[in-house]
Design an enzyme around this catalytic site. Structure first.
Site, PDB file in Angstrom:
ATOM      1  CG  ASP A  50      -2.113   0.926   1.027  1.00  0.00           C
ATOM      2  OD1 ASP A  50      -2.908   1.092   1.964  1.00  0.00           O
ATOM      3  OD2 ASP A  50      -2.224   1.520  -0.074  1.00  0.00           O
TER       4      ASP A  50
ATOM      5  CG  ASP B 261      -6.443  -5.427   2.225  1.00  0.00           C
ATOM      6  OD1 ASP B 261      -6.851  -4.597   1.408  1.00  0.00           O
ATOM      7  OD2 ASP B 261      -6.424  -5.230   3.455  1.00  0.00           O
TER       8      ASP B 261
ATOM      9  CB  CYS C  12     -11.272 -26.461   9.463  1.00  0.00           C
ATOM     10  SG  CYS C  12      -9.757 -25.606   8.970  1.00  0.00           S
TER      11      CYS C  12
ATOM     12  CB  CYS D   9      -6.179 -25.534   8.913  1.00  0.00           C
ATOM     13  SG  CYS D   9      -6.593 -25.300  10.647  1.00  0.00           S
TER      14      CYS D   9
ATOM     15  CB  CYS E   5      -8.953 -28.050  12.271  1.00  0.00           C
ATOM     16  SG  CYS E   5      -9.633 -26.417  12.614  1.00  0.00           S
TER      17      CYS E   5
ATOM     18  CG  HIS F 164      -8.918 -22.091  12.242  1.00  0.00           C
ATOM     19  ND1 HIS F 164      -9.429 -23.230  11.629  1.00  0.00           N
ATOM     20  CD2 HIS F 164      -9.979 -21.256  12.427  1.00  0.00           C
ATOM     21  CE1 HIS F 164     -10.727 -23.092  11.463  1.00  0.00           C
ATOM     22  NE2 HIS F 164     -11.095 -21.901  11.935  1.00  0.00           N
TER      23      HIS F 164
HETATM   24  C1  LIG Z   1      -0.487  -4.102   4.425  1.00  0.00           C
HETATM   25  C2  LIG Z   1      -1.770  -3.410   4.013  1.00  0.00           C
HETATM   26  C3  LIG Z   1      -2.721  -3.102   4.977  1.00  0.00           C
HETATM   27  C4  LIG Z   1      -3.911  -2.471   4.597  1.00  0.00           C
HETATM   28  C5  LIG Z   1      -4.142  -2.152   3.253  1.00  0.00           C
HETATM   29  C6  LIG Z   1      -5.434  -1.451   2.843  1.00  0.00           C
HETATM   30  C7  LIG Z   1      -5.528  -0.079   3.484  1.00  0.00           C
HETATM   31  C8  LIG Z   1      -6.765   0.677   3.039  1.00  0.00           C
HETATM   32  C9  LIG Z   1      -8.005   0.397   3.638  1.00  0.00           C
HETATM   33  N1  LIG Z   1      -8.305  -0.499   4.607  1.00  0.00           N
HETATM   34  C10 LIG Z   1      -9.655  -0.356   4.851  1.00  0.00           C
HETATM   35  N2  LIG Z   1     -10.191   0.590   4.020  1.00  0.00           N
HETATM   36  C11 LIG Z   1      -9.171   1.082   3.269  1.00  0.00           C
HETATM   37  C12 LIG Z   1      -9.146   2.094   2.290  1.00  0.00           C
HETATM   38  C13 LIG Z   1      -7.898   2.418   1.702  1.00  0.00           C
HETATM   39  C14 LIG Z   1      -7.784   3.488   0.725  1.00  0.00           C
HETATM   40  O1  LIG Z   1      -8.779   4.154   0.360  1.00  0.00           O
HETATM   41  N3  LIG Z   1      -6.572   3.751   0.203  1.00  0.00           N
HETATM   42  C15 LIG Z   1      -5.465   3.051   0.588  1.00  0.00           C
HETATM   43  N4  LIG Z   1      -4.275   3.362   0.023  1.00  0.00           N
HETATM   44  N5  LIG Z   1      -5.511   2.026   1.489  1.00  0.00           N
HETATM   45  C16 LIG Z   1      -6.712   1.715   2.064  1.00  0.00           C
HETATM   46  C17 LIG Z   1      -3.189  -2.447   2.297  1.00  0.00           C
HETATM   47  C18 LIG Z   1      -1.997  -3.083   2.672  1.00  0.00           C
END
Ligand SMILES: Cc1ccc(CCc2c3nc[nH]c3cc3c(=O)[nH]c(N)nc23)cc1
Length: 375
Positions: free
Chosen positions: A95, A269, A307, A309, A312, A338
């Site tokens: 990110d 994620d 599960c 895993c 489990c 898990h």
């Molecule tokens: C390691 C890692 C952790 C978290 C993330 C995502 C983190 C994340 C958001 N998490 C919840 N809502 C989110 C919105 C945004 C967003 O609008 N822009 C960005 N750049 N990241 C978000 C990416 C990588």
């Protein structure tokens, strides 16, 4: 290195907007829809790379913000990059840091140039900009990099969201300009626009006109009600190129993964599985299970009988409850194994359901069994 990041469409579901695909990256292929474990500080907490491969995690996430303030991206670069540093030879997505500045740092100031903030570790005054975020991600050497964006808070004024998304577009342009290695790293743009259909359309149009290898939906999973998130997905995913990966940021509860896949999302994620594992909360096919509950003290069955895993297969609820109560590290390793396996397995079943055109039926069956108290 092969070309940057490309999307291969395998099949689109007849019942919904869901699709089966593969995302090709320099470090390997990701079968989609995919759940991506979060490894914020260059580790998926308590997991070894071998354990992640055993559960077939095909990509993991890490963070520009965290690695910038500790240990520093120069050290990771000198180590040979993030793959070498953490001994992970499969794809990595990072990110861009903007979101983490807002969620972690108490003092920050946004200008057109970038964001000035105080380190949440030692209060140092720091600065992140599109150019700095690209310098850091290029130093980390991630396969998929996120453009530097602003994720508006929820709720937020219409005018603020509009101005913010237009700056996010200008920042995305600056990220493209300063990307050192477009030939072997995929830079994804992040669509913003809050909960407003016209603003989501504006953001999507501005960013898709710049032809990024992939697109994310940002600005969600920020405290809005789930039905509102699904509404935004309903009108935003169709605006995204069908031949590029679609990443919904920060979304990972089991029901949201299925609902997102139905709306055509390819990548998810969430910190949930690893975060709740640390206090002993487990995802099971019949809903969440809080292992500290006294009723499990003499329960010698597995966390989830359905599960397969490592946890489990080899350990009982009673044993795991004992470890968590005794604050034994092995306990959170077992709950983490898990929970990660649970979500990775769920996505394997979602991909199977898309293949057989029965994803909506799969959703109904899953929800019926999974106590909808999950949040
Ligand atoms: C390691 C890692 C952790 C978290 C993330 C995502 C983190 C994340 C958001 N998490 C919840 N809502 C989110 C919105 C945004 C967003 O609008 N822009 C960005 N750049 N990241 C978000 C990416 C990588």
């Amino acid at each position: 290195m092969t070309a940057a990041v490309t999307y291969e469409s395998i099949k689109t579901c007849k019942q919904s907007g869901a699709r089966l695909g593969r995302v090709h990256t320099p470090h390997g292929v990701i079968e989609t829809p995919a759940f991506m474990p979060v490894g914020t500080q260059a580790t998926v907490k308590t997991m070894s790379p071998e354990e992640l491969k055993t559960m077939d995690a095909q990509i993991i996430l890490s963070n520009t913000y965290h690695l910038f303030i500790r240990p520093g991206h120069e050290i990771v670069k000198d180590a040979g990059g993030l793959h070498k540093f953490m001994n992970w030879d499969r794809p990595i997505l990072t990110d861009s840091g903007g979101f983490q500045v807002f969620s972690l740092s108490n003092m920050r100031k946004i200008t057109e140039e970038g964001v000035t903030f105080k380190s949440h570790l030692n209060g140092d005054k720091l600065f992140l900009s599109p150019e700095k975020a690209m310098e850091i991600q290029n130093a980390l050497g991630s396969d998929i990099m996120m453009a530097f964006d602003e994720c508006p808070p929820f709720p937020a004024e219409y005018e603020y969201v509009k101005k913010s998304l237009e700056r996010t577009t200008r920042w995305a342009e600056r990220c493209l300009q300063s990307h050192a290695r477009p030939q072997d790293q995929g830079l994804f743009a992040i669509i913003q626009g809050g909960m407003h259909e016209d603003l989501r359309k504006l953001s999507a149009e501005q960013l898709t006109s710049m032809d990024f290898p992939g697109y994310a939906i940002g600005g969600l999973s920020v405290g809005e009600p789930k039905h509102l998130m699904y509404e935004v997905l309903d009108y935003t995913t169709p605006l995204m190129p069908a031949n590029k990966p679609r990443y919904l940021m920060g979304v990972g509860s089991p029901d949201a993964l299925i609902e997102g896949a139905i709306r055509g999302i390819d990548m998810f994620d969430c910190v949930l599985p690893t975060r709740i594992a640390r206090n002993g909360t487990c995802m099971t096919s019949s809903g969440r299970l809080v292992i500290r509950n006294a009723k499990y003290a003499t329960d010698f069955g597995p966390l989830d009988a359905k599960c397969s895993c490592y946890t489990c297969t080899n350990y009982s609820r009673a044993y795991i409850r004992h470890l968590i109560k005794a604050d034994e590290t092995f306990g959170i390793r077992l709950t983490t194994i898990h929970n990660l396996h649970f979500l990775l397995q769920l996505m394997r079943e979602v991909r199977e359901a898309i293949k057989e055109d029965r994803l909506l039926d799969f959703r109904d069956t899953f929800f019926a069994a999974y106590g909808l108290n999950d949040n």
